[in-house]
Design an enzyme around this catalytic site. Sequence first.
Site, PDB file in Angstrom:
ATOM      1  N   PHE A  12     120.587  64.404  32.480  1.00 55.33           N
ATOM      2  CA  PHE A  12     119.718  65.430  33.068  1.00 55.33           C
ATOM      3  C   PHE A  12     120.008  65.718  34.539  1.00 55.33           C
ATOM      4  O   PHE A  12     119.495  66.679  35.097  1.00 55.33           O
ATOM      5  CB  PHE A  12     118.224  65.083  32.892  1.00 55.33           C
ATOM      6  CG  PHE A  12     117.770  65.068  31.464  1.00 55.33           C
ATOM      7  CD1 PHE A  12     117.553  66.253  30.775  1.00 55.33           C
ATOM      8  CD2 PHE A  12     117.580  63.870  30.797  1.00 55.33           C
ATOM      9  CE1 PHE A  12     117.136  66.249  29.446  1.00 55.33           C
ATOM     10  CE2 PHE A  12     117.168  63.846  29.469  1.00 55.33           C
ATOM     11  CZ  PHE A  12     116.936  65.041  28.799  1.00 55.33           C
TER      12      PHE A  12
ATOM     13  N   TYR B 236     126.209  67.692  30.643  1.00 57.58           N
ATOM     14  CA  TYR B 236     126.351  69.140  30.848  1.00 57.58           C
ATOM     15  C   TYR B 236     127.818  69.512  30.683  1.00 57.58           C
ATOM     16  O   TYR B 236     128.706  68.767  31.104  1.00 57.58           O
ATOM     17  CB  TYR B 236     125.875  69.537  32.239  1.00 57.58           C
ATOM     18  CG  TYR B 236     124.401  69.265  32.487  1.00 57.58           C
ATOM     19  CD1 TYR B 236     123.417  69.883  31.717  1.00 57.58           C
ATOM     20  CD2 TYR B 236     123.986  68.406  33.500  1.00 57.58           C
ATOM     21  CE1 TYR B 236     122.064  69.655  31.946  1.00 57.58           C
ATOM     22  CE2 TYR B 236     122.631  68.178  33.742  1.00 57.58           C
ATOM     23  CZ  TYR B 236     121.678  68.797  32.959  1.00 57.58           C
ATOM     24  OH  TYR B 236     120.349  68.568  33.186  1.00 57.58           O
TER      25      TYR B 236
ATOM     26  N   ASP C  95     124.072  64.707  25.446  1.00 57.71           N
ATOM     27  CA  ASP C  95     125.425  64.620  25.975  1.00 57.71           C
ATOM     28  C   ASP C  95     125.460  65.286  27.348  1.00 57.71           C
ATOM     29  O   ASP C  95     124.516  65.954  27.743  1.00 57.71           O
ATOM     30  CB  ASP C  95     126.473  65.213  25.017  1.00 57.71           C
ATOM     31  CG  ASP C  95     126.250  66.688  24.693  1.00 57.71           C
ATOM     32  OD1 ASP C  95     125.212  67.232  25.109  1.00 57.71           O
ATOM     33  OD2 ASP C  95     127.103  67.293  24.045  1.00 57.71           O
TER      34      ASP C  95
ATOM     35  N   HIS D  93     111.672  68.092  23.460  1.00 63.48           N
ATOM     36  CA  HIS D  93     112.691  68.153  24.504  1.00 63.48           C
ATOM     37  C   HIS D  93     112.243  69.099  25.622  1.00 63.48           C
ATOM     38  O   HIS D  93     111.559  70.092  25.364  1.00 63.48           O
ATOM     39  CB  HIS D  93     114.012  68.643  23.895  1.00 63.48           C
ATOM     40  CG  HIS D  93     115.201  68.412  24.765  1.00 63.48           C
ATOM     41  ND1 HIS D  93     115.566  69.278  25.764  1.00 63.48           N
ATOM     42  CD2 HIS D  93     116.104  67.394  24.793  1.00 63.48           C
ATOM     43  CE1 HIS D  93     116.649  68.814  26.364  1.00 63.48           C
ATOM     44  NE2 HIS D  93     116.997  67.680  25.807  1.00 63.48           N
TER      45      HIS D  93
END
Length: 226
Positions: free
Chosen positions: A81, A70, A68, A190
């Site tokens: 990202f 920031y 999702d 991740h």
Amino acid sequence: MDLFAEIPAAWQLELQSRLNAQSLHALAEFLSAELAQGKPVYPPRDAWFQALAAVAPQQVKVVILGQDPYHGAGEAHGLSFSVPIGVKTPPSLRNIWNEIARDFGITPPQHGNLTGWCEQGVLLLNTSLTVAANQAGSHAKKGWEVLSDAVIQTISDTQTGVVFMLWGAHAQKKRALIDEHQHRVLTAVHPSPLSAYRGFIGCGHFSAANAYLLQQGKTVIDWGQV
């Protein structure tokens, strides 16, 4: 609020067999209520579909799937990202740059805006396209997954030779939506500081993606160009 109508036209054409206004009705009601109550929602509304606006379906070469947006003020701008120029590069993106630097021997840029990747055919898609201020995951399971799953399936079904980068357990759950006979799926932990050095750093995904694109007769991504 008609969310389907806000989807960029090129994607509407591709998604219309999988989505309609009714399929996004519950999500639209939820978001309308959040906004009516004056709750800060990120990214700004005009950037909710920025990932799709930046790359048309036929242009997609690589999909990088985030979870999702920031949730800090000014950070999210609709691309997974990525952050606007002038915003401090978040830890996960720093690790992405560290892996690219290791993979290609390049110096990371001084900012975290990844728009230059989109211009080359990289779809920076989050599973949820909005989030409440300072509440990570707050808009998960509200209906955005219907859209993001449809986008992944549409790319899988209508395009060939696309690279899907699935980092972490959340993204890897989407693997079942992808036809791996037609596409390349790359998985790793991740890039967050909690896990990056348990397999993300050293994964070689960016050079592997370019090698696959070359095999498909496509131009490679200049990962240093942002």
